[in-house]
Design a protein around this motif. Structure first.
Motif, short mmCIF file in Angstrom:
data_model
loop_
_atom_site.label_atom_id
_atom_site.label_comp_id
_atom_site.label_asym_id
_atom_site.label_seq_id
_atom_site.Cartn_x
_atom_site.Cartn_y
_atom_site.Cartn_z
N MET A 101 0.85 -1.17 0.00
CA MET A 101 0.00 0.00 0.00
C MET A 101 0.90 1.24 0.00
SD MET A 101 -3.11 0.89 2.61
CE MET A 101 -4.17 -0.44 2.16
N ALA A 102 0.55 2.22 -0.77
CA ALA A 102 1.34 3.43 -0.88
C ALA A 102 1.20 4.27 0.40
CB ALA A 102 0.89 4.24 -2.09
N ARG A 103 2.15 5.15 0.57
CA ARG A 103 2.15 5.98 1.77
C ARG A 103 0.91 6.86 1.85
NH1 ARG A 103 7.44 9.39 2.93
NH2 ARG A 103 8.24 7.27 2.87
N SER A 104 0.49 7.42 0.72
CA SER A 104 -0.71 8.26 0.72
C SER A 104 -1.96 7.45 1.04
CB SER A 104 -0.85 8.97 -0.62
OG SER A 104 -0.99 8.01 -1.66
N SER A 105 -2.00 6.21 0.58
CA SER A 105 -3.16 5.36 0.89
C SER A 105 -3.19 5.01 2.37
CB SER A 105 -3.10 4.08 0.06
OG SER A 105 -3.23 4.37 -1.30
N ARG A 106 -2.03 4.75 2.94
CA ARG A 106 -1.98 4.46 4.38
C ARG A 106 -2.43 5.67 5.19
NH1 ARG A 106 3.61 1.84 3.68
NH2 ARG A 106 3.04 -0.30 3.21
N LEU A 107 -1.96 6.85 4.80
CA LEU A 107 -2.35 8.06 5.50
C LEU A 107 -3.85 8.28 5.39
CD1 LEU A 107 -1.53 10.66 7.00
CD2 LEU A 107 -1.26 11.72 4.75
N LEU A 108 -4.39 8.05 4.22
CA LEU A 108 -5.83 8.20 4.02
C LEU A 108 -6.61 7.20 4.88
CD1 LEU A 108 -7.67 9.97 2.32
CD2 LEU A 108 -7.62 8.22 0.56
N CYS A 109 -6.13 5.96 4.97
CA CYS A 109 -6.80 4.96 5.81
C CYS A 109 -6.75 5.35 7.28
CB CYS A 109 -6.16 3.59 5.60
SG CYS A 109 -6.61 2.82 4.04
N VAL A 110 -5.62 5.88 7.73
CA VAL A 110 -5.51 6.32 9.13
C VAL A 110 -6.49 7.47 9.39
CG1 VAL A 110 -3.97 7.48 10.75
CG2 VAL A 110 -3.16 5.51 9.47
N LEU A 111 -6.57 8.41 8.44
CA LEU A 111 -7.53 9.51 8.60
C LEU A 111 -8.97 9.01 8.63
CD1 LEU A 111 -5.96 12.26 6.33
CD2 LEU A 111 -6.13 12.25 8.81
N TYR A 112 -9.28 8.03 7.78
CA TYR A 112 -10.62 7.44 7.79
C TYR A 112 -10.91 6.79 9.14
CZ TYR A 112 -11.24 7.83 2.69
OH TYR A 112 -11.40 8.28 1.42
N LEU A 113 -9.96 6.03 9.66
CA LEU A 113 -10.18 5.34 10.94
C LEU A 113 -10.30 6.31 12.10
CD1 LEU A 113 -7.87 2.24 10.50
CD2 LEU A 113 -10.36 2.32 10.43
N VAL A 114 -9.49 7.36 12.12
CA VAL A 114 -9.58 8.36 13.18
C VAL A 114 -10.92 9.08 13.11
CG1 VAL A 114 -8.61 10.56 13.98
CG2 VAL A 114 -7.10 8.66 13.46
N THR A 115 -11.34 9.43 11.92
CA THR A 115 -12.64 10.09 11.75
C THR A 115 -13.77 9.15 12.16
OG1 THR A 115 -11.73 11.34 9.90
CG2 THR A 115 -14.11 11.31 10.11
N GLY A 116 -13.66 7.88 11.80
CA GLY A 116 -14.68 6.91 12.20
C GLY A 116 -14.74 6.73 13.70
N ALA A 117 -13.58 6.70 14.36
CA ALA A 117 -13.56 6.58 15.82
C ALA A 117 -14.17 7.82 16.47
CB ALA A 117 -12.13 6.37 16.30
N ALA A 118 -13.87 9.00 15.94
CA ALA A 118 -14.46 10.23 16.49
C ALA A 118 -15.98 10.24 16.32
CB ALA A 118 -13.84 11.45 15.82
N LEU A 119 -16.44 9.79 15.16
CA LEU A 119 -17.88 9.72 14.94
C LEU A 119 -18.55 8.68 15.84
CD1 LEU A 119 -17.97 10.08 11.06
CD2 LEU A 119 -18.94 11.67 12.72
N ALA A 120 -17.86 7.57 16.08
CA ALA A 120 -18.41 6.54 16.97
C ALA A 120 -18.50 7.07 18.41
CB ALA A 120 -17.56 5.29 16.91
N SER A 121 -17.48 7.78 18.85
CA SER A 121 -17.54 8.34 20.21
C SER A 121 -18.62 9.41 20.30
CB SER A 121 -16.18 8.91 20.62
OG SER A 121 -15.85 10.03 19.82
N THR A 122 -18.82 10.17 19.24
CA THR A 122 -19.91 11.16 19.22
C THR A 122 -21.26 10.45 19.25
OG1 THR A 122 -18.50 12.61 17.92
CG2 THR A 122 -20.82 13.14 17.97
N ALA A 123 -21.35 9.27 18.62
CA ALA A 123 -22.59 8.50 18.66
C ALA A 123 -22.90 8.03 20.07
CB ALA A 123 -22.50 7.31 17.72
N VAL A 124 -21.85 7.63 20.81
CA VAL A 124 -22.06 7.20 22.20
C VAL A 124 -22.57 8.37 23.04
CG1 VAL A 124 -20.85 6.41 24.27
CG2 VAL A 124 -20.40 5.31 22.07
N VAL A 125 -21.97 9.53 22.86
CA VAL A 125 -22.41 10.72 23.61
C VAL A 125 -23.84 11.08 23.22
CG1 VAL A 125 -21.99 13.20 23.92
CG2 VAL A 125 -20.08 11.60 23.93
N ALA A 126 -24.17 10.97 21.95
CA ALA A 126 -25.53 11.30 21.50
C ALA A 126 -26.54 10.33 22.08
CB ALA A 126 -25.59 11.29 19.97
N PHE A 127 -26.19 9.05 22.18
CA PHE A 127 -27.12 8.08 22.77
C PHE A 127 -27.30 8.33 24.27
CE2 PHE A 127 -26.32 5.04 19.13
CZ PHE A 127 -27.61 5.05 18.67
#
Length: 118
Positions: A1-27
């Motif tokens: 996997m290219a470096r840019s793809s890895r960086l993009l995947c890390v950003l996706y996962l961090v954003t997903g974790a932030a959205l999941a924690s926001t979902a917990v707070v919203a519930f």
């Protein structure tokens, strides 16, 4: 996997974790519909990571195919190519080709009459 793809995947996962924690707070403190919305948004991020890994696999396969077709002399031909080459090398003369193997030119080294009848 290219470096840019890895960086993009890390950003996706961090954003997903932030959205999941926001979902917990919203519930806990907010409305259920907002929590469901944040859960769905976090799942979209996971789908994006899977898509990025599939694209990486496709790029790798395309690069391998380009390498295979770039150097045809490195790989011997298929069985069909070998069979066709042997038949072309065994050809006698032009008349033999046009008469389907029954006649030969006068200057042909295989002056014997060949029959293609079975």
């Amino acid at each position: 996997m290219a470096r840019s793809s890895r960086l993009l995947c890390v950003l996706y996962l961090v954003t997903g974790a932030a959205l999941a924690s926001t979902a917990v707070v919203a519930f806990r403190y907010g409305s259920a519909w907002a929590g469901c919305l944040f859960v769905a948004a976090s799942l979209v991020q996971v789908i994006a990571v899977v898509r990025e890994s599939v694209l990486c696999d496709h790029r790798r396969a395309a690069a391998r195919l380009r390498r295979l077709h770039a150097a045809p002399s490195a790989h011997p031909g298929t069985a069909l190519d070998v069979a066709v080459r042997s038949q072309l090398d065994a050809a006698c003369c032009e008349r033999w080709w046009t008469s389907l193997g029954t006649d030969h030119d006068s200057a042909c080294r295989h002056r014997t009459r060949r029959s293609s009848a079975a």
